[in-house]
Design a protein around this motif. Structure first.
Motif, PDB file in Angstrom:
ATOM      1  N   SER A 116      45.395  37.874  69.690  1.00 59.98           N
ATOM      2  CA  SER A 116      46.720  37.256  69.625  1.00 59.98           C
ATOM      3  C   SER A 116      47.076  37.042  68.157  1.00 59.98           C
ATOM      4  O   SER A 116      46.198  36.999  67.294  1.00 59.98           O
ATOM      5  CB  SER A 116      46.731  35.910  70.362  1.00 59.98           C
ATOM      6  N   GLU A 117      48.353  36.882  67.889  1.00 61.43           N
ATOM      7  CA  GLU A 117      48.790  36.666  66.510  1.00 61.43           C
ATOM      8  C   GLU A 117      48.159  35.395  65.940  1.00 61.43           C
ATOM      9  O   GLU A 117      47.700  35.378  64.798  1.00 61.43           O
ATOM     10  CB  GLU A 117      50.317  36.580  66.450  1.00 61.43           C
ATOM     11  N   ASN A 118      48.100  34.333  66.736  1.00 65.58           N
ATOM     12  CA  ASN A 118      47.503  33.076  66.266  1.00 65.58           C
ATOM     13  C   ASN A 118      46.018  33.231  65.957  1.00 65.58           C
ATOM     14  O   ASN A 118      45.521  32.700  64.959  1.00 65.58           O
ATOM     15  CB  ASN A 118      47.706  31.957  67.294  1.00 65.58           C
ATOM     16  N   GLU A 119      45.310  33.934  66.835  1.00 64.24           N
ATOM     17  CA  GLU A 119      43.877  34.144  66.632  1.00 64.24           C
ATOM     18  C   GLU A 119      43.637  34.985  65.371  1.00 64.24           C
ATOM     19  O   GLU A 119      42.805  34.642  64.528  1.00 64.24           O
ATOM     20  CB  GLU A 119      43.284  34.846  67.858  1.00 64.24           C
ATOM     21  N   ALA A 120      44.389  36.061  65.219  1.00 72.44           N
ATOM     22  CA  ALA A 120      44.265  36.931  64.041  1.00 72.44           C
ATOM     23  C   ALA A 120      44.608  36.154  62.767  1.00 72.44           C
ATOM     24  O   ALA A 120      43.909  36.268  61.758  1.00 72.44           O
ATOM     25  CB  ALA A 120      45.164  38.152  64.181  1.00 72.44           C
ATOM     26  N   ARG A 121      45.653  35.347  62.830  1.00 67.76           N
ATOM     27  CA  ARG A 121      46.053  34.545  61.669  1.00 67.76           C
ATOM     28  C   ARG A 121      44.943  33.563  61.285  1.00 67.76           C
ATOM     29  O   ARG A 121      44.626  33.391  60.111  1.00 67.76           O
ATOM     30  CB  ARG A 121      47.342  33.783  61.957  1.00 67.76           C
ATOM     31  N   GLY A 122      44.338  32.939  62.273  1.00 67.33           N
ATOM     32  CA  GLY A 122      43.249  31.991  62.013  1.00 67.33           C
ATOM     33  C   GLY A 122      42.071  32.667  61.324  1.00 67.33           C
ATOM     34  O   GLY A 122      41.527  32.144  60.330  1.00 67.33           O
ATOM     35  N   TYR A 123      41.663  33.818  61.833  1.00 67.25           N
ATOM     36  CA  TYR A 123      40.551  34.557  61.202  1.00 67.25           C
ATOM     37  C   TYR A 123      40.928  34.992  59.789  1.00 67.25           C
ATOM     38  O   TYR A 123      40.126  34.912  58.861  1.00 67.25           O
ATOM     39  CB  TYR A 123      40.159  35.776  62.033  1.00 67.25           C
ATOM     40  N   PHE A 124      42.182  35.453  59.636  1.00 67.91           N
ATOM     41  CA  PHE A 124      42.627  35.916  58.321  1.00 67.91           C
ATOM     42  C   PHE A 124      42.626  34.768  57.312  1.00 67.91           C
ATOM     43  O   PHE A 124      42.182  34.939  56.172  1.00 67.91           O
ATOM     44  CB  PHE A 124      44.026  36.549  58.423  1.00 67.91           C
TER      45      PHE A 124
END
Length: 180
Positions: A116-124
């Motif tokens: 998800s965009e939120n999950e990817a953003r968090g990892y990034f």
């Protein structure tokens, strides 16, 4: 009686290095094996990167291993796999590392097919925090990829494998990159 002697025999088979009981292999690279281990004093689980000294010498990797260890001592950060200590025997070098239980980000991406965009953003964000910390210490990882990004039990990202990393003074040597 037979069961007890068998149990005693099994205890002797467990390899101990310093205060660590070495267990099963949890990863394997070209020049090293990573094994699960337990600190016998605290009960803490750790990962142990095991390198054969003969392999290090044969492939002229002494400077690379020393650099990796030195860099891991410099870069202490919540999003970087922590180096606990380094031990050695006559034949092996043991790099004792934080045990990260969640696996590789690569496997997470393959399994989910899409983050998800939120999950990817968090990892990034976590990756950028770790990279900024490295750069503030003059360390350049040079091998960032999902296989070198681990996830802990709380889904926090941990940068691992500093084997190809460099310090600023090394980047300016004319033949440094040809040695990689």
């Amino acid at each position: 009686m037979l069961f007890e002697s068998r149990g005693e025999a099994m205890k002797r088979v467990t390899k101990k290095v310093g205060k660590y009981e070495i267990g099963r292999t949890i990863g394997e690279g070209t020049f090293a094996k990573v094994k699960f281990a337990k600190n016998t004093e605290t009960g803490e689980a750790v990962a142990v990167k095991v390198l054969a000294k003969s392999t290090i010498l044969k492939h002229k990797m002494v400077d690379q291993i020393k650099r990796e260890i030195s860099i891991m001592k410099i870069v202490r950060h919540p999003n970087i796999v922590r180096l606990h200590e380094v031990l050695s025997s006559h034949t092996k070098v043991y790099i004792i590392l934080e045990f990260v239980t969640g696996g590789e980000l690569f496997d997470r991406i393959v399994h989910k097919k899409k983050l998800s965009e939120n999950e990817a953003r968090g990892y990034f964000q976590q990756l950028i925090d770790a990279v900024a910390h490295c750069h503030s210490k003059g360390v350049y990882h040079r091998d960032l990829k999902p296989e070198n990004l681990l996830l802990d039990s709380r889904e926090r990202l941990k940068v691992s494998d500093f084997g190809l990393s460099a310090l600023p003074y090394e980047l300016h040597q004319p033949d440094f990159l040809s040695e990689v």
